[in-house]
Design an enzyme around this catalytic site. Structure first.
Site, PDB file in Angstrom:
ATOM      1  CG  ASP A   1      -6.849  49.440  18.352  1.00  0.00           C
ATOM      2  OD1 ASP A   1      -5.533  49.357  19.305  1.00  0.00           O
ATOM      3  OD2 ASP A   1      -6.901  48.250  19.256  1.00  0.00           O
TER       4      ASP A   1
ATOM      5  NE  ARG B   1      -4.470  48.577  21.739  1.00  0.00           N
ATOM      6  CZ  ARG B   1      -5.344  47.073  21.842  1.00  0.00           C
ATOM      7  NH1 ARG B   1      -4.757  47.186  23.116  1.00  0.00           N
ATOM      8  NH2 ARG B   1      -5.874  46.973  20.775  1.00  0.00           N
TER       9      ARG B   1
ATOM     10  CB  CYS C   1      -0.935  45.575  24.099  1.00  0.00           C
ATOM     11  SG  CYS C   1      -2.277  44.807  25.514  1.00  0.00           S
TER      12      CYS C   1
ATOM     13  CB  CYS D   1      -6.716  46.590  26.954  1.00  0.00           C
ATOM     14  SG  CYS D   1      -4.722  46.838  26.925  1.00  0.00           S
TER      15      CYS D   1
ATOM     16  CG  HIS E   1       5.678  37.258  24.241  1.00  0.00           C
ATOM     17  ND1 HIS E   1       5.063  37.427  23.452  1.00  0.00           N
ATOM     18  CD2 HIS E   1       4.173  37.396  25.512  1.00  0.00           C
ATOM     19  CE1 HIS E   1       3.223  38.148  23.026  1.00  0.00           C
ATOM     20  NE2 HIS E   1       3.090  37.839  24.901  1.00  0.00           N
TER      21      HIS E   1
ATOM     22  CG  HIS F   1       0.012  40.643  20.464  1.00  0.00           C
ATOM     23  ND1 HIS F   1      -0.027  39.985  22.194  1.00  0.00           N
ATOM     24  CD2 HIS F   1       0.641  40.375  19.191  1.00  0.00           C
ATOM     25  CE1 HIS F   1       0.554  38.558  21.542  1.00  0.00           C
ATOM     26  NE2 HIS F   1       0.907  38.277  20.266  1.00  0.00           N
TER      27      HIS F   1
END
Length: 143
Positions: free
Chosen positions: A104, A112, A114, A60, A97, A100
């Site tokens: 999956d 995951r 990310c 990704c 932050h 996310h």
């Protein structure tokens, strides 16, 4: 830490990601393809978040992890921005932050995480002791 102090301490990208829920460009960030052993800590608080042992290439363009090393330091929040529903992850202590979490990922967690590189600082396994993270050396001990 006050926002004005954070603006002085962090780079523009680190501030945008951690304080404004930004996202850095995929494949153009510090840790997306990093393979060194060590831990990733919150760029603001220094709290341990993820281990390279749980990092994998999800394709990704951002660092992806199957689980946090300190689950209590991660909070999850519903994010319905950008016309989709996702689960945002933030650091508990700094309320920064991070990115996310998606369902999956690979076994056994199928998660995951990310995460934006800009929200992290990497501590190499050989520097854990001197940086004050000696208790995490055991993650990298050979059986």
């Amino acid at each position: 830490m006050k926002k004005t102090d954070l603006k002085k301490k962090l780079t523009t990208m680190q501030y945008e990601v951690t304080q404004c829920n930004g996202t850095e460009p995929p494949f153009q960030n510090e840790y997306w393809d990093a393979t060194d052993e060590g831990i990733y800590v919150d760029i603001i608080s220094g709290k341990p978040l993820f281990s390279s042992k749980d990092k994998y290439d999800a394709g990704c363009g951002w660092p992806s992890f199957t689980k946090p090393i300190e689950a209590a330091e991660i909070t999850e929040h519903k994010d319905s921005s950008h016309g989709m529903v996702r689960t945002e992850v933030r650091s508990k202590t700094a309320d920064a932050h991070l990115g996310h979490v998606f369902p999956d990922g690979p076994e056994p967690t199928k998660l995951r995480y990310c995460i934006n590189s800009a929200a992290l600082r990497f501590i190499a396994k050989e520097n854990l002791e001197e940086e004050g993270y000696g208790e995490y050396k055991a993650l990298f001990d050979k059986p």
